[in-house]
Design a protein around this motif. Structure first.
Motif, PDB file in Angstrom:
ATOM      1  N   ALA A  38      39.181  50.119  27.482  1.00 47.08           N
ATOM      2  CA  ALA A  38      38.170  49.814  26.755  1.00 47.08           C
ATOM      3  C   ALA A  38      37.238  48.972  27.327  1.00 47.08           C
ATOM      4  O   ALA A  38      37.436  47.958  28.367  1.00 47.08           O
ATOM      5  N   GLN A  39      35.662  49.136  26.940  1.00 48.20           N
ATOM      6  CA  GLN A  39      34.741  48.518  27.390  1.00 48.20           C
ATOM      7  C   GLN A  39      33.536  48.307  26.561  1.00 48.20           C
ATOM      8  O   GLN A  39      32.701  48.913  26.234  1.00 48.20           O
ATOM      9  N   PRO A  40      33.825  47.350  25.771  1.00 51.73           N
ATOM     10  CA  PRO A  40      33.051  47.099  24.665  1.00 51.73           C
ATOM     11  C   PRO A  40      31.633  46.872  24.701  1.00 51.73           C
ATOM     12  O   PRO A  40      30.665  47.225  24.154  1.00 51.73           O
ATOM     13  N   ILE A  41      31.094  46.231  25.732  1.00 54.30           N
ATOM     14  CA  ILE A  41      29.689  45.952  26.175  1.00 54.30           C
ATOM     15  C   ILE A  41      29.830  45.902  27.868  1.00 54.30           C
ATOM     16  O   ILE A  41      30.816  45.795  28.404  1.00 54.30           O
ATOM     17  N   VAL A  42      28.534  46.019  28.470  1.00 52.92           N
ATOM     18  CA  VAL A  42      28.316  46.128  29.847  1.00 52.92           C
ATOM     19  C   VAL A  42      29.002  45.041  30.529  1.00 52.92           C
ATOM     20  O   VAL A  42      29.415  45.215  31.545  1.00 52.92           O
ATOM     21  N   ASP A  43      28.949  43.547  30.118  1.00 54.50           N
ATOM     22  CA  ASP A  43      29.572  42.611  30.816  1.00 54.50           C
ATOM     23  C   ASP A  43      30.969  42.557  30.867  1.00 54.50           C
ATOM     24  O   ASP A  43      31.531  41.768  31.719  1.00 54.50           O
ATOM     25  N   VAL A  44      31.626  43.140  30.005  1.00 58.99           N
ATOM     26  CA  VAL A  44      33.196  43.222  30.008  1.00 58.99           C
ATOM     27  C   VAL A  44      33.401  44.667  30.871  1.00 58.99           C
ATOM     28  O   VAL A  44      33.276  45.686  30.656  1.00 58.99           O
ATOM     29  N   SER A  45      34.439  44.390  31.768  1.00 60.68           N
ATOM     30  CA  SER A  45      34.999  45.684  32.600  1.00 60.68           C
ATOM     31  C   SER A  45      36.564  45.784  31.862  1.00 60.68           C
ATOM     32  O   SER A  45      37.173  44.920  31.581  1.00 60.68           O
ATOM     33  N   PRO A  46      36.865  47.238  31.818  1.00 57.91           N
ATOM     34  CA  PRO A  46      38.193  47.519  31.190  1.00 57.91           C
ATOM     35  C   PRO A  46      39.286  46.888  32.408  1.00 57.91           C
ATOM     36  O   PRO A  46      39.109  46.835  33.586  1.00 57.91           O
ATOM     37  N   PRO A  47      40.363  46.390  31.702  1.00 61.41           N
ATOM     38  CA  PRO A  47      41.490  45.590  32.758  1.00 61.41           C
ATOM     39  C   PRO A  47      41.958  46.512  34.009  1.00 61.41           C
ATOM     40  O   PRO A  47      42.101  46.219  35.011  1.00 61.41           O
ATOM     41  N   LYS A  48      41.934  47.953  33.702  1.00 62.22           N
ATOM     42  CA  LYS A  48      42.327  48.866  34.623  1.00 62.22           C
ATOM     43  C   LYS A  48      41.259  48.946  35.798  1.00 62.22           C
ATOM     44  O   LYS A  48      41.614  49.131  36.973  1.00 62.22           O
ATOM     45  N   TRP A  49      40.157  48.714  35.466  1.00 65.64           N
ATOM     46  CA  TRP A  49      39.126  48.498  36.409  1.00 65.64           C
ATOM     47  C   TRP A  49      39.444  47.434  37.492  1.00 65.64           C
ATOM     48  O   TRP A  49      39.347  47.612  38.560  1.00 65.64           O
ATOM     49  N   HIS A  50      39.478  46.398  36.528  1.00 68.85           N
ATOM     50  CA  HIS A  50      39.864  44.947  37.590  1.00 68.85           C
ATOM     51  C   HIS A  50      40.889  45.363  38.391  1.00 68.85           C
ATOM     52  O   HIS A  50      41.055  44.857  39.640  1.00 68.85           O
ATOM     53  N   LEU A  51      41.961  45.719  38.064  1.00 65.79           N
ATOM     54  CA  LEU A  51      43.165  46.052  38.756  1.00 65.79           C
ATOM     55  C   LEU A  51      42.935  46.994  40.030  1.00 65.79           C
ATOM     56  O   LEU A  51      43.360  46.688  41.129  1.00 65.79           O
ATOM     57  N   GLY A  52      42.054  48.071  39.714  1.00 65.16           N
ATOM     58  CA  GLY A  52      41.704  49.084  40.818  1.00 65.16           C
ATOM     59  C   GLY A  52      40.711  48.408  41.730  1.00 65.16           C
ATOM     60  O   GLY A  52      40.594  48.282  43.134  1.00 65.16           O
ATOM     61  N   HIS A  53      39.783  47.601  41.198  1.00 62.54           N
ATOM     62  CA  HIS A  53      38.578  46.899  42.085  1.00 62.54           C
ATOM     63  C   HIS A  53      39.103  45.808  43.153  1.00 62.54           C
ATOM     64  O   HIS A  53      38.770  45.717  44.311  1.00 62.54           O
ATOM     65  N   THR A  54      39.974  45.156  42.501  1.00 59.42           N
ATOM     66  CA  THR A  54      40.809  44.146  43.407  1.00 59.42           C
ATOM     67  C   THR A  54      41.296  44.614  44.496  1.00 59.42           C
ATOM     68  O   THR A  54      41.565  44.200  45.783  1.00 59.42           O
ATOM     69  N   THR A  55      41.980  45.743  44.307  1.00 58.96           N
ATOM     70  CA  THR A  55      42.921  46.636  45.243  1.00 58.96           C
ATOM     71  C   THR A  55      41.921  47.206  46.191  1.00 58.96           C
ATOM     72  O   THR A  55      42.197  47.363  47.287  1.00 58.96           O
ATOM     73  N   TRP A  56      40.827  47.732  45.539  1.00 60.15           N
ATOM     74  CA  TRP A  56      39.822  48.587  46.478  1.00 60.15           C
ATOM     75  C   TRP A  56      39.185  47.413  47.642  1.00 60.15           C
ATOM     76  O   TRP A  56      38.927  47.805  48.852  1.00 60.15           O
ATOM     77  N   PHE A  57      39.069  46.286  47.209  1.00 55.22           N
ATOM     78  CA  PHE A  57      38.543  45.159  48.054  1.00 55.22           C
ATOM     79  C   PHE A  57      39.450  45.034  49.385  1.00 55.22           C
ATOM     80  O   PHE A  57      38.803  45.177  50.574  1.00 55.22           O
ATOM     81  N   PHE A  58      40.708  44.813  49.272  1.00 51.18           N
ATOM     82  CA  PHE A  58      41.637  44.722  50.256  1.00 51.18           C
ATOM     83  C   PHE A  58      41.771  46.026  51.234  1.00 51.18           C
ATOM     84  O   PHE A  58      41.708  46.119  52.241  1.00 51.18           O
ATOM     85  N   GLU A  59      41.680  47.289  50.564  1.00 52.20           N
ATOM     86  CA  GLU A  59      41.659  48.421  51.106  1.00 52.20           C
ATOM     87  C   GLU A  59      40.306  48.413  51.913  1.00 52.20           C
ATOM     88  O   GLU A  59      40.527  48.963  53.212  1.00 52.20           O
ATOM     89  N   THR A  60      39.295  48.276  51.500  1.00 56.83           N
ATOM     90  CA  THR A  60      37.853  48.549  51.984  1.00 56.83           C
ATOM     91  C   THR A  60      37.573  47.472  53.206  1.00 56.83           C
ATOM     92  O   THR A  60      37.213  47.921  54.440  1.00 56.83           O
ATOM     93  N   PHE A  61      38.015  46.248  52.949  1.00 57.71           N
ATOM     94  CA  PHE A  61      37.676  45.368  53.878  1.00 57.71           C
ATOM     95  C   PHE A  61      38.501  44.757  54.813  1.00 57.71           C
ATOM     96  O   PHE A  61      38.344  44.146  55.815  1.00 57.71           O
ATOM     97  N   ILE A  62      39.848  45.147  54.462  1.00 55.71           N
ATOM     98  CA  ILE A  62      41.063  44.581  55.358  1.00 55.71           C
ATOM     99  C   ILE A  62      41.642  45.788  56.083  1.00 55.71           C
ATOM    100  O   ILE A  62      41.806  45.962  57.184  1.00 55.71           O
ATOM    101  N   LEU A  63      42.215  46.902  55.236  1.00 59.82           N
ATOM    102  CA  LEU A  63      43.219  47.687  55.710  1.00 59.82           C
ATOM    103  C   LEU A  63      42.416  48.738  56.544  1.00 59.82           C
ATOM    104  O   LEU A  63      42.700  49.227  57.661  1.00 59.82           O
ATOM    105  N   ILE A  64      41.266  49.175  56.228  1.00 56.88           N
ATOM    106  CA  ILE A  64      40.501  50.287  56.590  1.00 56.88           C
ATOM    107  C   ILE A  64      40.153  50.012  58.240  1.00 56.88           C
ATOM    108  O   ILE A  64      40.005  50.644  59.153  1.00 56.88           O
ATOM    109  N   PRO A  65      39.430  48.748  58.157  1.00 58.43           N
ATOM    110  CA  PRO A  65      38.833  48.081  59.484  1.00 58.43           C
ATOM    111  C   PRO A  65      40.152  47.798  60.495  1.00 58.43           C
ATOM    112  O   PRO A  65      39.765  47.723  61.581  1.00 58.43           O
ATOM    113  N   HIS A  66      41.268  47.367  59.845  1.00 58.50           N
ATOM    114  CA  HIS A  66      42.247  46.629  60.796  1.00 58.50           C
ATOM    115  C   HIS A  66      43.533  47.341  60.885  1.00 58.50           C
ATOM    116  O   HIS A  66      44.360  47.087  61.907  1.00 58.50           O
ATOM    117  N   ALA A  67      44.014  48.159  59.912  1.00 61.00           N
ATOM    118  CA  ALA A  67      45.190  48.839  59.986  1.00 61.00           C
ATOM    119  C   ALA A  67      45.281  50.032  60.814  1.00 61.00           C
ATOM    120  O   ALA A  67      44.589  51.145  60.166  1.00 61.00           O
TER     121      ALA A  67
END
Length: 397
Positions: A38-67
């Motif tokens: 659910a995303q009732p308003i623009v300021d609220v992100s769905p919990p599944k998006w938070h789970l994916g976005h925080t994971t994407w951060f490590f993949e994009t800025f740590i793993l892809i450049p360094h692993a």
């Protein structure tokens, strides 16, 4: 971002990383599958998006450049989970995050497991990384903890706007602000004071640039404004009297028919509000929360007092109990002297948002505990109130 590599082992870094990642999933553990989308308003992100976005951060800025030999988990996830980093490429519009029925919640948890395994192998691989690696890793962990707070507030909005007002959990004592109705005023003398983060601990880049400010003598309340005090403002016609409101605030009140704090409902002549354990009677002694800057400023005007500036708040903070509610200040979100953005995508973290927003200080019951520090600068547009925001007043002097 500012971070100094601690004299700790790679194992200790991995353990801290794993603990933070586990806490995010623990926050989501009471949810049903449908709650994740659910995303009732623009300021609220769905919990599944938070789970994916925080994971994407490590993949994009740590793993892809360094692993070595690491490949992105899915070719579309950069588009799906990039938040606002123009440097990194195109992304799903923020308003459309609630349309992401795919990837499924199950697939996002698999994504987290995949990235966690790669992070474990990388951190325990006995590689001598440059200092920039550890700084980005630290930022990634701090970033995930910021999203833990957003998860709590977004989940509350999702469930609190469900017509059934379903409880998130009955065990929410740690998410309740401390009640204090004893009036005391802390007096701060006139003088020149240092503002900004000092020392070796982590801070965000918007806290850097130690500088002096001159402050006139002022007095600040030792506690937050209570529900009973705010109800007196409401009963005195506070939402109907333009004299208390800034022009944009008055437009906001009229345009949105605002008559009470967020989550408040008048039920059979009595006020109730949605809490994470369901709909509850409003406790007059508890601090009022989920207040916009416009409401905080109008209440202060009605009371014949004012909000603190962020510099006044920082100086007084050593003598105040804080960390229960984010406190609106009367300061626009602007850079400190000497502020400069880091190169590349990391430089987009804070600096580009320094326009049309107000500073909040102090942290909240939803904040990870070590994020509550005197120099932390939160910032939101003045009409927003889905965060755990409250009111602390200063005397007009």
């Amino acid at each position: 971002m500012e971070a100094v590599k601690e004299k700790t082992s790679a194992t200790a870094y991995w353990q801290r990383y794993a603990s933070i990642r586990q806490q995010t999933e623990l926050i989501c553990s009471p949810l049903r599958t449908e709650d994740y989308v659910a995303q009732p308003i623009v300021d609220v992100s769905p919990p599944k998006w938070h789970l994916g976005h925080t994971t994407w951060f490590f993949e994009t800025f740590i793993l892809i450049p360094h692993a070595t030999n690491y490949h992105a988990f899915h070719p579309d996830y950069n588009y799906v989970f990039n938040s606002y980093y123009e440097t990194v490429g195109a992304r799903v519009l923020r308003t459309d995050r609630g349309n992401l029925s795919r990837p499924t919640t199950e697939e996002i948890y698999a994504y987290r497991k995949h990235v966690n395994a790669a992070m474990e192998a990388l951190l325990l691989g006995d590689i001598d990384f440059p200092s920039s690696f550890w700084e980005t890793l630290e930022l990634g962990m701090q970033h995930e903890q910021q999203h833990q707070e957003l998860l709590v507030t977004d989940i509350k909005y999702i469930l609190g706007n469900n017509p059934l007002f379903p409880p998130y959990s009955d065990a929410i004592e740690h998410l309740q602000p401390v009640i204090n109705t004893t009036d005391e005023w802390v007096n701060i003398p006139e003088g020149i004071y240092e503002i900004g983060h000092q020392g070796n601990g982590f801070c965000f880049d918007n806290e850097l640039g130690v500088h002096n400010v001159f402050l006139h003598a002022y007095s600040v309340m030792n506690r937050y404004i209570t529900n009973a005090e705010y109800m007196a403002f409401m009963e005195d016609g506070g939402y109907a009297d333009f004299n208390h409101w800034l022009a944009e605030g008055w437009d906001w009140v009229k345009g949105n028919n605002v008559q009470a704090p967020m989550y408040w409902f008048n039920v059979d002549g009595g006020w109730q509000h949605y809490e994470l354990n369901g709909l509850q009677p409003v406790d007059g002694n508890a601090p009022v929360k989920h207040i916009s800057f416009f409401e905080a400023d109008a209440f202060a005007s009605w009371k014949g007092q004012r909000l603190l500036t962020e510099f006044e708040w920082e100086v007084a903070s050593t003598q105040l109990k804080h960390g229960d509610l984010w406190e609106w200040t009367n300061s626009a979100y602007l850079p400190y002297p000497g502020f400069s953005k880091a190169p590349g995508a990391i430089g987009e973290y804070n600096g580009k948002f320094m326009i049309n927003q107000m500073v909040l200080r102090g942290g909240s019951v939803a904040s990870p505990s070590h994020h509550v520090r005197p120099t932390y600068r939160n910032f939101f547009h003045p009409h927003l109130r889905w965060q755990f925001t409250g009111i602390r007043l200063a005397e007009k002097n």
